[in-house]
Motif scaffolding. Structure first.
Motif, PDB file in Angstrom:
ATOM      1  N   PHE A  61      41.877 119.061  22.403  1.00 15.03           N
ATOM      2  CA  PHE A  61      40.670 119.091  23.208  1.00 15.03           C
ATOM      3  C   PHE A  61      39.519 119.509  21.879  1.00 15.03           C
ATOM      4  O   PHE A  61      39.770 120.605  21.258  1.00 15.03           O
ATOM      5  CB  PHE A  61      40.375 119.993  24.454  1.00 15.03           C
ATOM      6  N   THR A  62      38.565 118.542  21.677  1.00 16.87           N
ATOM      7  CA  THR A  62      37.733 118.654  20.588  1.00 16.87           C
ATOM      8  C   THR A  62      36.408 118.155  20.802  1.00 16.87           C
ATOM      9  O   THR A  62      36.247 117.115  21.584  1.00 16.87           O
ATOM     10  CB  THR A  62      38.425 117.870  19.267  1.00 16.87           C
ATOM     11  N   VAL A  91      50.195 112.862  19.501  1.00 17.34           N
ATOM     12  CA  VAL A  91      48.833 113.469  19.977  1.00 17.34           C
ATOM     13  C   VAL A  91      48.050 112.872  20.727  1.00 17.34           C
ATOM     14  O   VAL A  91      47.638 111.658  20.387  1.00 17.34           O
ATOM     15  CB  VAL A  91      48.164 114.008  18.648  1.00 17.34           C
ATOM     16  N   THR A  92      47.591 113.429  21.765  1.00 12.77           N
ATOM     17  CA  THR A  92      46.464 112.863  22.725  1.00 12.77           C
ATOM     18  C   THR A  92      45.097 113.567  22.436  1.00 12.77           C
ATOM     19  O   THR A  92      45.038 114.743  22.695  1.00 12.77           O
ATOM     20  CB  THR A  92      46.613 112.973  24.133  1.00 12.77           C
ATOM     21  N   TYR A  93      44.217 112.842  21.793  1.00 16.44           N
ATOM     22  CA  TYR A  93      42.653 113.380  21.806  1.00 16.44           C
ATOM     23  C   TYR A  93      41.876 113.211  22.869  1.00 16.44           C
ATOM     24  O   TYR A  93      41.755 112.235  23.559  1.00 16.44           O
ATOM     25  CB  TYR A  93      42.022 112.689  20.579  1.00 16.44           C
ATOM     26  N   TYR A 186      40.770 119.156  32.779  1.00 15.15           N
ATOM     27  CA  TYR A 186      42.175 119.406  32.216  1.00 15.15           C
ATOM     28  C   TYR A 186      42.049 120.632  31.462  1.00 15.15           C
ATOM     29  O   TYR A 186      43.031 121.572  31.643  1.00 15.15           O
ATOM     30  CB  TYR A 186      42.394 118.252  31.374  1.00 15.15           C
ATOM     31  N   LEU A 187      40.863 120.929  30.612  1.00 17.83           N
ATOM     32  CA  LEU A 187      40.815 122.043  30.011  1.00 17.83           C
ATOM     33  C   LEU A 187      40.747 123.396  30.865  1.00 17.83           C
ATOM     34  O   LEU A 187      41.064 124.349  30.374  1.00 17.83           O
ATOM     35  CB  LEU A 187      39.633 121.996  29.021  1.00 17.83           C
ATOM     36  N   GLY A 196      36.939 126.519  25.641  1.00 18.34           N
ATOM     37  CA  GLY A 196      36.307 126.098  24.435  1.00 18.34           C
ATOM     38  C   GLY A 196      37.215 125.277  23.620  1.00 18.34           C
ATOM     39  O   GLY A 196      38.220 124.990  24.069  1.00 18.34           O
ATOM     40  N   THR A 197      36.451 124.655  22.759  1.00 22.80           N
ATOM     41  CA  THR A 197      37.022 123.881  21.642  1.00 22.80           C
ATOM     42  C   THR A 197      37.206 124.554  20.242  1.00 22.80           C
ATOM     43  O   THR A 197      36.321 125.433  19.744  1.00 22.80           O
ATOM     44  CB  THR A 197      36.487 122.504  21.471  1.00 22.80           C
ATOM     45  N   PRO A 198      38.224 124.353  19.419  1.00 22.86           N
ATOM     46  CA  PRO A 198      39.347 123.279  19.570  1.00 22.86           C
ATOM     47  C   PRO A 198      40.490 124.061  20.616  1.00 22.86           C
ATOM     48  O   PRO A 198      40.760 125.287  20.442  1.00 22.86           O
ATOM     49  CB  PRO A 198      40.124 123.183  18.515  1.00 22.86           C
ATOM     50  N   THR A 199      41.072 123.393  21.596  1.00 24.06           N
ATOM     51  CA  THR A 199      42.191 123.920  22.415  1.00 24.06           C
ATOM     52  C   THR A 199      43.360 122.816  22.387  1.00 24.06           C
ATOM     53  O   THR A 199      43.221 121.473  22.089  1.00 24.06           O
ATOM     54  CB  THR A 199      41.978 124.083  23.716  1.00 24.06           C
TER      55      THR A 199
END
Length: 223
Positions: A61-62, A91-93, A186-187, A196-199
């Motif tokens: 998560f970004t 990797v799923t961004y 999702y986060l 927060g990001t990044p996760t």
């Protein structure tokens, strides 16, 4: 496996070439089975780089203006590309745009470019290099890169010209508002207190990874 994503969303409001000759093949082009593919996730709000059967599978998560996300790419982007390329990692961004101050801000445009770059002829390692360069050359609070500048970054990352041309057009590839709601859902499900990001989330072991451990990626691959 996470089974409550829908509930979480509701809870927050939510020509083969040979020597001297060519062969024309009818039908749609197919990705090279020997190279890690790039595709849009099944839900439409993530971009997946890597083989489906890779032993390590994560979500990142970004936010395109998040400086900590830039640090993650600067520190681990090349390793991510390597492990994707050798088939050990998928990797799923999942982009987020909460740092935008306007609807069509920098984060929205960069996030949209990720989906424009998801091309059947691209490889996961090329896509990862594209992400790394976008994030490590970000412009927090500013206008961000132009479509032409992002297209040049895509070309330098090795993405096919078909993807480069789409990035250059800046056409809409994803509904940003829906993407934000879905990916934040999702986060939130992963950690409602630290959203927060990044996760980085380990999809195999169903856990949030400690990315401030310098060995987190090596440990993930070796586990």
């Amino acid at each position: 496996m996470r089974i409550s994503r829908v509930l979480a969303l509701l809870a927050i409001g939510v020509t083969l070439v040979a020597a001297g000759c060519t062969r024309h093949v009818a039908g749609a082009a197919q990705p090279d089975p020997d190279k890690p593919p790039v595709e849009v996730s099944e839900d439409g709000f993530g971009v997946v780089a890597g083989f489906a059967n890779a032993p390590a599978r994560i979500e990142i998560f970004t936010e395109p203006q998040c400086t900590h996300c830039a640090d993650l790419q600067a520190d681990f982007g090349d390793e991510l590309a390597y492990y994707i390329g050798v088939g050990q990692l998928k990797v799923t961004y999942r982009p987020l745009t909460f740092l935008d101050s306007e609807v069509d801000g920098q984060s929205a445009r960069v996030s949209n470019a990720l989906f424009l770059a998801a091309d059947a002829d691209a490889t996961g390692a090329e896509f990862q290099r594209f992400v790394r360069e976008l994030w490590t050359n970000q412009d927090p609070g500013g206008p961000g890169p132009s479509d032409d500048e992002m297209a040049e970054i895509a070309r330098d990352a090795g993405l096919p010209e078909s993807a480069v041309k789409r990035v250059a057009t800046g056409g809409s590839a994803v509904n940003i508002a829906d993407m934000e709601v879905s990916n934040f859902g999702y986060l939130y499900e992963i950690d409602p207190l630290r959203t927060g990001t990044p996760t980085v989330f380990d999809l195999v072991n169903d856990e949030r990874l400690d990315i401030y451990d310098d060995d987190w990626l090596r440990k993930l691959i070796q586990s």
